[in-house]
Design an enzyme around this catalytic site. Structure first.
Site, PDB file in Angstrom:
ATOM      1  N   GLU A   1      -9.198  -4.526  -6.216  1.00  0.00           N
ATOM      2  CA  GLU A   1      -8.782  -5.357  -7.137  1.00  0.00           C
ATOM      3  C   GLU A   1     -10.075  -6.769  -7.151  1.00  0.00           C
ATOM      4  O   GLU A   1      -9.689  -7.651  -7.341  1.00  0.00           O
ATOM      5  CB  GLU A   1      -7.631  -6.098  -6.382  1.00  0.00           C
ATOM      6  CG  GLU A   1      -6.185  -4.871  -6.003  1.00  0.00           C
ATOM      7  CD  GLU A   1      -5.507  -5.278  -5.212  1.00  0.00           C
ATOM      8  OE1 GLU A   1      -5.426  -6.602  -4.637  1.00  0.00           O
ATOM      9  OE2 GLU A   1      -4.744  -4.626  -4.665  1.00  0.00           O
TER      10      GLU A   1
ATOM     11  N   ASN B   1     -10.872   0.631  -6.431  1.00  0.00           N
ATOM     12  CA  ASN B   1      -9.623   0.928  -6.354  1.00  0.00           C
ATOM     13  C   ASN B   1      -8.802  -0.432  -6.798  1.00  0.00           C
ATOM     14  O   ASN B   1      -9.248  -1.752  -6.754  1.00  0.00           O
ATOM     15  CB  ASN B   1      -9.764   0.903  -4.758  1.00  0.00           C
ATOM     16  CG  ASN B   1      -7.863   1.298  -4.943  1.00  0.00           C
ATOM     17  OD1 ASN B   1      -7.437   2.213  -5.385  1.00  0.00           O
ATOM     18  ND2 ASN B   1      -7.282   0.464  -4.257  1.00  0.00           N
TER      19      ASN B   1
ATOM     20  N   HIS C   1       1.396   1.608  -7.484  1.00  0.00           N
ATOM     21  CA  HIS C   1       2.561   1.355  -7.170  1.00  0.00           C
ATOM     22  C   HIS C   1       3.371   1.090  -7.957  1.00  0.00           C
ATOM     23  O   HIS C   1       3.092  -0.369  -9.191  1.00  0.00           O
ATOM     24  CB  HIS C   1       2.702  -0.263  -6.789  1.00  0.00           C
ATOM     25  CG  HIS C   1       2.108  -0.486  -5.646  1.00  0.00           C
ATOM     26  ND1 HIS C   1       1.801   0.229  -3.724  1.00  0.00           N
ATOM     27  CD2 HIS C   1       0.012  -0.203  -5.114  1.00  0.00           C
ATOM     28  CE1 HIS C   1       0.889   0.428  -3.537  1.00  0.00           C
ATOM     29  NE2 HIS C   1      -0.059  -0.729  -3.714  1.00  0.00           N
TER      30      HIS C   1
ATOM     31  N   GLU D   1      -2.201   4.643  -3.764  1.00  0.00           N
ATOM     32  CA  GLU D   1      -1.344   3.685  -2.974  1.00  0.00           C
ATOM     33  C   GLU D   1       0.062   4.323  -3.829  1.00  0.00           C
ATOM     34  O   GLU D   1       0.640   2.900  -3.608  1.00  0.00           O
ATOM     35  CB  GLU D   1      -1.671   2.612  -3.169  1.00  0.00           C
ATOM     36  CG  GLU D   1      -3.095   1.986  -2.626  1.00  0.00           C
ATOM     37  CD  GLU D   1      -3.348   0.735  -2.716  1.00  0.00           C
ATOM     38  OE1 GLU D   1      -2.774  -0.098  -2.477  1.00  0.00           O
ATOM     39  OE2 GLU D   1      -4.517   0.089  -2.575  1.00  0.00           O
TER      40      GLU D   1
ATOM     41  N   ASP E   1       3.676   3.849  -4.593  1.00  0.00           N
ATOM     42  CA  ASP E   1       4.815   3.969  -4.182  1.00  0.00           C
ATOM     43  C   ASP E   1       6.186   4.058  -4.882  1.00  0.00           C
ATOM     44  O   ASP E   1       5.207   3.741  -6.557  1.00  0.00           O
ATOM     45  CB  ASP E   1       5.135   2.956  -2.848  1.00  0.00           C
ATOM     46  CG  ASP E   1       4.730   2.074  -3.294  1.00  0.00           C
ATOM     47  OD1 ASP E   1       4.595   1.494  -4.279  1.00  0.00           O
ATOM     48  OD2 ASP E   1       3.970   1.336  -2.305  1.00  0.00           O
TER      49      ASP E   1
END
Length: 608
Positions: free
Chosen positions: A162, A204, A240, A269, A271
């Protein structure tokens, strides 16, 4: 070629943990038994993993589900800087080693996450006074110690996490950037490669999955790295998502251009959240999201892993984080609180089975049902006829919380003064979902336009203006700041962001007159924004402008032409936001940053 290399890597890793055995011996497919995700992933020579934490190893269902369904795990927090080096020079590997032991015992590959991040920075580092050379040595020694310890056991690492600011406006102002400079990212990759030349190294990030300003910034950075020989092997797409908002075509396009650079991509990651109740329709659409994203990955030759951010809804970070997510009962993963598989579980198994050439698990009708979205709650705005209380006004009275009439053409100069805003209607904002007791913070705003720009004015009444405690590009909402939202797509019923919808978060930190204005928010990098901020006797003032013609919209001010429009105010009295004021009456729970149907309207009105 990348998938062939990936198959070889899987075989090598499995041989290191199966003495005298094979992958097939480890997970034999029982006749007439339901195949797990893990078994189907192995048949695809593909990593399907989950973020895991040993804090849940006392839960027998957690342990059983993690080992049964996944062939990869990612340490949720155990490998982060603040966890491994809480005190300078003192490393604590106990939790991480426990996770590594579990992976070894269950023949799972570990995906290292992460070495360098702007969050999870220990206090001694965040508040330290380090020179550039000292900070470089700190980063070097941390990476060498961690990667070196697990050399040959962890085949891939998220080296930097990030680093790109939201909106793609360059690197975020992290402690590492402050201490070292922009080249800290490149250094981190070089150090990691030196520590383990065989490990695959990833950058990432979130909100860079599809084609947008942030993914463009990520692409430009890694393309430069590849061109200059900086050791990098792939990009992690965090994923996400919110139910129904995945742009599979954009994700596929982004994966392809990264693959053209010779880079792998991994879904790292995943979700899928939602702001409403867990209805059967929502969970069906969620299943469609998982299926489509996994299919996009499997059909991209350079996509080599799919990782969910957790095993069960019970322990999802979305229920416990302080990120402002507003549904504590959300069910974003594959297994519910009781470890029962949800529709998304079968959706994942189905696409893995089909891709492996096996019989489908779902019927075509069941798959089709997953693509049917529930009817969104779309706001229908009914406005009274335009009316002027004061005939000197350049536009009609605003409709409280629903519509603002913006006069044009009006000559506005961004200078922090208000004399050119005379006779332009004002709106006072003093209500919202978050307000401290005896709140005295408020904002008065106005909007106008000329032939080239839309102009915004915000006069904030605040006895204590807070800025400088957070990154003004990425965490501006935790400090004093104003937000203007625009939907210039022509479709005011949109329930998800797309190009042409922007959130412009403008922090009071612009009072420092930076060389480039601080502007954050969703899609904020898609449009140029000019900002002037000044202190006032009662607080601070923001003037800003946005062009009517940009790369994502072309609008001409005509009487009664409409844009979606919203205004927020964030207030802080300490280290975090404690005030949230909202103009639109349709947004009662601070959801405009995700759902533009909650905006009000900006209506152009020819002056006089």
């Amino acid at each position: 070629m990348l998938k062939d290399h990936y198959r070889l890597l899987i075989c090598v890793l499995l041989m290191t943990v199966f003495v005298g055995g094979t992958a097939a011996d480890a997970h034999p497919v029982q006749q007439n038994a339901t195949q797990t995700i893990r078994q189907l992933a192995d048949k695809n020579h593909f990593y399907f993993g989950a973020a895991a934490s040993p804090t849940h190893f006392g839960d027998s269902k957690y342990v059983a589900t993690l080992s049964r369904e996944f062939n990869m795990l990612t340490p949720e927090n155990e490998a982060k800087f603040c966890s491994l080096q809480p005190e300078q020079g003192q490393f604590d590997f106990r939790a991480f080693d426990k996770l590594m032991d579990f992976a070894n015992q269950n023949k799972m590959v570990v995906r290292g996450h992460n070495l360098v991040w702007h969050q999870c920075v220990p206090g001694w580092l965040a508040t330290g006074k380090f020179s550039r050379d000292e900070a470089i040595k700190l980063m070097h020694d941390h990476i060498y110690t961690v990667v070196g310890r697990y050399k040959g056991r962890i085949p891939m690492w998220d080296v930097v996490n990030e680093a790109i600011a939201d909106g793609g406006s360059g690197l975020r102002n992290s402690p590492w950037k402050q201490f070292i400079g922009d080249d800290y990212v490149e250094m981190a990759f070089r150090f990691a490669h030196e520590a383990d030349p065989d490990a695959l190294l990833f950058y990432n990030d979130y909100s860079a999955e599809g084609m947008n300003a942030k993914s463009n910034a990520v692409y430009a950075m890694v393309k430069d790295f590849v061109a200059r020989g900086v050791p990098i092997n792939g990009v992690g797409l965090q994923s996400h998502f919110r139910v129904g908002e995945i742009d599979e075509a954009g994700v596929a396009q982004n994966m392809k251009r990264l693959g053209d650079l010779g880079l792998q991509v991994q879904i790292t990651e995943m979700d899928d959240d939602y702001p409403v109740g867990s209805t059967a329709a929502i969970l069906q659409q969620q299943a469609g999201d998982y299926r489509q994203l996994l299919q996009t990955c499997l059909e991209s030759s350079n996509c080599t892993a799919f990782v969910t951010w957790g095993v069960t809804d019970l322990y999802s970070w979305l229920r416990t984080s302080n990120s402002g997510f507003s549904n504590p009962d959300v069910k974003p993963l594959l297994f519910d609180d009781d470890y029962q598989p949800k529709p998304a579980y079968d959706a994942v198994r189905d696409i893995l089975a089909r891709h492996a050439g096996e019989a489908p698990i779902l019927t075509d009708d069941q798959v089709a049902a997953m693509s049917v979205a529930p009817e969104p709650a779309v706001v229908q705005v009914q406005l009274p006829p335009p009316h002027k209380t004061d005939l000197a006004q350049l536009a009609p009275d605003p409709v409280p919380g629903a519509a603002y009439y913006a006069p044009f053409p009006v000559t506005i100069k961004l200078d922090g003064k208000t004399d050119d805003w005379a006779n332009i209607p004002r709106v006072t904002l003093d209500q919202g979902p978050t307000m401290p007791a005896n709140n005295t913070t408020s904002m008065t705003f106005a909007v106008a336009a000329d032939a080239k720009n839309i102009y915004f004015l915000a006069d904030v009444k605040d006895s204590k203006v807070i800025y400088g405690k957070h990154d003004p590009l990425t965490e501006w909402y935790n400090e004093d700041s104003v937000e203007f939202y625009i939907n210039a797509t022509g479709d005011l019923t949109l329930t998800a962001y797309k190009p042409g919808v922007v959130q412009l978060g403008i922090p009071a930190a612009n009072i420092t007159n930076p060389a480039k204005p601080f502007v954050g928010g969703s899609n904020s990098g898609d449009v140029p924004v000019q900002v002037v901020a000044v202190n006032t006797d009662e607080g601070y003032r923001i003037e800003a402008s946005v062009p009517l013609v940009t790369d994502v919209w072309k609008r001409v001010p005509l009487t009664l032409a409409k844009l979606g429009f919203q205004v927020h105010l964030n207030g802080a009295s300490g280290d975090a936001r404690d005030t949230k004021l909202i103009w639109s009456t349709y947004d009662t729970d601070d959801q405009s940053y995700m759902n533009p149907s909650l905006f009000g309207q900006l209506i152009f009105w020819r002056a006089n």
